[in-house]
Each structure stands twice: as structure tokens, then as C-alpha cells.
Design an enzyme around this catalytic site. Sequence first.
Site, PDB file in Angstrom:
ATOM      1  N   THR A 189     -25.628  -5.714   0.854  1.00 52.24           N
ATOM      2  CA  THR A 189     -24.674  -4.919  -0.221  1.00 52.24           C
ATOM      3  C   THR A 189     -24.759  -5.599  -1.513  1.00 52.24           C
ATOM      4  O   THR A 189     -25.158  -6.657  -1.624  1.00 52.24           O
ATOM      5  CB  THR A 189     -23.300  -4.886   0.432  1.00 52.24           C
ATOM      6  OG1 THR A 189     -22.797  -6.231   0.592  1.00 52.24           O
ATOM      7  CG2 THR A 189     -23.106  -4.457   1.983  1.00 52.24           C
ATOM      8  N   GLU A 334     -23.965  -0.044   4.587  1.00 51.32           N
ATOM      9  CA  GLU A 334     -23.600   0.090   5.950  1.00 51.32           C
ATOM     10  C   GLU A 334     -23.618   1.315   6.936  1.00 51.32           C
ATOM     11  O   GLU A 334     -23.539   1.256   7.978  1.00 51.32           O
ATOM     12  CB  GLU A 334     -21.906  -0.531   5.883  1.00 51.32           C
ATOM     13  CG  GLU A 334     -21.764  -2.016   5.651  1.00 51.32           C
ATOM     14  CD  GLU A 334     -21.325  -1.880   4.055  1.00 51.32           C
ATOM     15  OE1 GLU A 334     -21.749  -0.934   3.481  1.00 51.32           O
ATOM     16  OE2 GLU A 334     -20.615  -2.913   3.402  1.00 51.32           O
ATOM     17  N   LYS A 443      -1.547   1.649  -7.975  1.00 46.00           N
ATOM     18  CA  LYS A 443      -0.358   1.725  -7.359  1.00 46.00           C
ATOM     19  C   LYS A 443       0.754   1.751  -8.391  1.00 46.00           C
ATOM     20  O   LYS A 443       1.099   0.551  -8.544  1.00 46.00           O
ATOM     21  CB  LYS A 443      -0.444   0.906  -6.294  1.00 46.00           C
ATOM     22  CG  LYS A 443      -1.389   1.104  -5.091  1.00 46.00           C
ATOM     23  CD  LYS A 443      -1.564   0.303  -4.197  1.00 46.00           C
ATOM     24  CE  LYS A 443      -2.629   0.424  -3.234  1.00 46.00           C
ATOM     25  NZ  LYS A 443      -3.472  -0.596  -2.522  1.00 46.00           N
ATOM     26  N   TRP A 448       0.170   6.546  -5.481  1.00 44.44           N
ATOM     27  CA  TRP A 448      -1.113   6.088  -5.843  1.00 44.44           C
ATOM     28  C   TRP A 448      -1.672   7.136  -6.831  1.00 44.44           C
ATOM     29  O   TRP A 448      -1.475   8.225  -6.781  1.00 44.44           O
ATOM     30  CB  TRP A 448      -1.921   6.238  -4.420  1.00 44.44           C
ATOM     31  CG  TRP A 448      -1.826   5.335  -3.523  1.00 44.44           C
ATOM     32  CD1 TRP A 448      -0.825   4.131  -3.730  1.00 44.44           C
ATOM     33  CD2 TRP A 448      -2.569   4.835  -2.315  1.00 44.44           C
ATOM     34  NE1 TRP A 448      -1.046   3.262  -2.412  1.00 44.44           N
ATOM     35  CE2 TRP A 448      -2.119   3.808  -1.706  1.00 44.44           C
ATOM     36  CE3 TRP A 448      -3.950   5.497  -1.822  1.00 44.44           C
ATOM     37  CZ2 TRP A 448      -2.499   3.261  -0.386  1.00 44.44           C
ATOM     38  CZ3 TRP A 448      -4.243   4.832  -0.811  1.00 44.44           C
ATOM     39  CH2 TRP A 448      -3.833   3.869   0.098  1.00 44.44           C
TER      40      TRP A 448
END
Length: 544
Positions: A189, A334, A443, A448
Site C-alpha cells: 500500500t 487490498e 467531526k 460529521w
Amino acid sequence: MLGLMQSQNLLISSILKHGARHHASAPVVSRTHEGTMHRYGWADVERRARRLVRAMEKLGIGQSDRAGTLAWNAYRHLEVYYAASGMGAICHTINPRLHPDDIAYIINHASDRVLFVDLSFAPLIDVLADRIKDCVRDVVMLCDAASMPEVKPAPGMRVHCYDTIMEASDEDYIWPDFDENTASALCYTSGTTGRPKGVLYSHRSTFLHAYAASMPDVLCARASERILPVVPMFHVNAWGIPYACALTGAGLILPGRHLDGASLTTLLNDENVTLTCGVPTIWMGLLQHLRTSGEKLTSVKRIMTGGSATPPLLVEAFRDEQGVNVEQGWGMTELSPVGTYNAPKEAQLGLEGAAFVKHALKQGRILAGIDMKIVDGNGKELPWDGEAFGDLKVKGPWIASAYFGDEPGSALDEDGWFATGDVSTIDPDGFMEITDRSKDVIKSGGEWISSIALENIAVSHPDVLEAAVIASRHPKWDERPLLLVTPKPGRSIDAASVLKVYEGQVAKWWLPDAVLVVDELPHTATGKLQKTTLRAAYKDYYMT
Ligand code: AMP
């Protein structure tokens, strides 16, 4: 009772054998380091991959050994892909744009035995040699004898010329049969947080992903298409395209190292490419070139974009100025990597204008074979109403269960789901839309705010080239959005006018509390905005 059907391991060599037998002369075209064109077909790729296995055997490469690559998209790299996996070794693609420290770490962590290296990256070997000498025994330069560069290996390390070892080899090789769950390839990654982590693909996962990615509502990789992956073969197997093309017979056009707008336009038009795939930054560069040169794309019908959010401008400009459809996919290292693709259902066919663009910004529907869900902070599944947003989780046979070196299953929750780290909505038709990375969501007072939604609006301002919104700590609200913007060449940005474009588009409390105009924004080696750097620099902006 078991079914009475033939059983056959799903192996990468069988994809290649199919390509060679049924699409022997389907075009596999590469632009070389020197800028010339190299052309052959899948029968040649298969034959040369066998020859390469024999050469690798002479270097002492065997089952499960890692063969690293530092290379652009071109035919020799393709041969390494198929030869290494096909013989039961592991093709480990390394991102050469990473910092040398990360590259050294990755090579040692993977324990690469041999490295296949493009001429462009010869200087990297000089830098790395001493740090990788414990595992790397051989370095093979991907070139002919006449082009061999000066490389300074560490003591005991051998340097070879690819074409020379190929000439000295033979094709007397039969692809072996083995368990389809055998590891085939390794990709780390990009390491936006902490050290890069290895994702270890299997033959089975790669085979199934290639099938799913080729389907009509994804790549639609028909034998009559010609596909140019701009996405590098070192970034998650070029989104599986090198496998999909052998499987379907679609032409594969490999662009080499020059990925600027002018070089791409020439290649796309000269090679009659119908579909090209890559990250938004590439398409912004291509668009800029087309606009300044006045050139047209003569054969491209679709551009697949993914890797980061699609700016609305891309969809509008390519449709209106070039007659090209920009289609979005979403995925991760992934996930092999493709997880969703935005192709219309019947209900979306009539969408036009702003509604069309709004829908095109969604990341799309899940590929058949894997599944997704969104959950709240307590792990409770959220409704598919296009409004509720929560952590996106995925499950299926081409999704990692653990990182290289870790225990199988260690990357999954107790029900076997993999947390993507993305936050998203899913609408009633199953179209997923990313609203944030879980670590990037702002937040504010317990609610959110999506940083991506705010960035998309900021880039609709005529003077804004790129935008990043980060959470900055706030004495009253915990976190508040801070907007950073860069100007288009030759323009300057009036911060107040940027805030004006938000009017009527988001709730008032979503508005960034400040707009900072900066010269440039930091990016990762795969072209994504590097928000960790920005957060480190600006996390206390509202506290002072
Ligand atoms: P990588 O493993 O480097 O391919 O990065 C995967 C991450 O890239 C995902 O988890 C997303 O955050 C982001 N990403 C990939 N595709 C898209 C997309 N179409 N829109 C927005 N973000 C994306």
C-alpha cells in the site's frame, strides 16, 4: 453430494495460455524507453514468458521467491508479471515514486531475491544497493545489451541485461499446475499512514478479479477494444488490466514512462485506443493539453478514472469538448483493486445535465462476486438511502484477509469483513459514494462533515486548481473544516469568493471557517492528496 464437474486450478498461467491460443495476435503494444514502438501478440508474450522462467531458474529463482520490479508499463515488465507468477514465484511490483527509505524497507520486508529494473531507475539501485544486499542477489536491467547502464551493485550482487539472459535461455518449459490459492503477486500500500503494508494476491483471487473486472458494466473488455492503462503496473497490477486483456483478447497498449498530456494524446490516437484508465491527475493534464493544443481524441470512447475523487470538471469537459464518457471506479490495493464501478442501471439512462454529473461522481456499484455494507460507529448496518454515511466494509474472494507477514484473517472483523477506511453512502440502487476517508472526516460538534464534498465544491470556482479540506482542532466544536486551495496557472484567488460558491450547496455549519491560498498541495507517491502532512501543519490553526 459433490457436483460432477471438472476441477481445474484457476491459475494466472491459464489466463496467459488462453490469450496465446485464442488471441495469439491481439495487439500488445509498448512505447519503449527510447520512444520507439514495440509490437507483438499474446502468443509471443506466452512464449517469451516461458523463456524468462528458464532464465530465472538459472538465476536460482524458485517457488515462492519474490521477484521485485521497478518498472514502467511496457512489454518486458509484462513478461515478468506472467513468468514469475506462472512458475509459482511471486511478482512483487514496487512503486519507484516512493521515498528510497520506503523502497528499501519494502524490498527487505518482502525479501526480494531478484529485481527487474527499468533504465529510468538505474540510479535508484546505486542508492539502494547497500541497504538491500542482504536479500537481493541479482539485478536485471530491462533493456538490450547496447543500452546497459553503469550500475553500482553491492559486493556479491550480480547485474544482468534482460535481453542477454533471454537470448541465452530457451522456451522448453511447461507451465506447472499447483494449488490456485498459491501466492502470485505482492504489492505494498502507498503508506499514507505509517509503513507500507504488503498485500499478497493469489492465483485464484487474481483470476476471479480479472473475470469480474472484464464484465460489461466494468471495463467491458471486449476483443474489439483497445485498452491503455495509464495506471502504472506498479500500482495494484494496473487495476488488473494486463490480466483482463489476455483473458478477453482486448488490445493492450502500454505507455512507458511519458504520461504527459501531449505524449498520451499521440499514443491514444495513433493506437486507436478505445478505453484508457488512470487517476484524475492524469486526466486533468490530458484535458489541459487538449484545450491548449486544440487536439481531439479520435478513438477514445471511455476514460476510467479512480484512485481518488473525480472532479466534476473532468466529467463535463470530456463529455462536452471531446464526446468521451468519464466513468468512475473505486478500489484499493487490498481489493486487487477494483471494488465498484459506476455504470448506469436503466433508471440512470435518462439522466442529463447537472443530474448526470452528480450521479457520475458516485463511485458505483459493487462488482459481482464481492459485497459491501456501511456501518455506524457501533458497527450497526446503515440504510441504503443515499443519505446515511458510515464506515464502508467489504467482503469477498479478491479482498485481502491479512497483510504480508501477518496471521491469516488478522485484517478482518469477527464476521469476516474488511474495513476500507472509507466513509460512504449507498443509494437505493446500490451506488456507493465516498464522502471521506475515516481519518479525514471532520467531526464538528458530534456531527460529521465530508471533506470530499467540500473539496468538490471548491474546485468548481473558476480560479481554483486544487482544494484540500482538513479537520482543524477547534475550542468549541472539537474540529472545524479548514480549506486550502491552489490557483490555476496565471490566476489569483479571492478567498471570500470561494466561500460564495458554497451558498445553497451545503448546510451553513458545513462552511469552512477559513480559506487559505497556497502555492501547492502535498501528494503521495500515487498522486493522492497527502492530508497527513497538511494536518500536521494546520491542526491547530483555529486554536491560536
Ligand atoms: P490505494 O490502495 O493506494 O489504491 O488507495 C485506496 C484508496 O484510494 C481508497 O480507500 C479510497 O480512499 C481512494 N480511492 C480509490 N478510488 C477512489 C475513487 N474513485 N474516489 C475516491 N477515492 C478513491
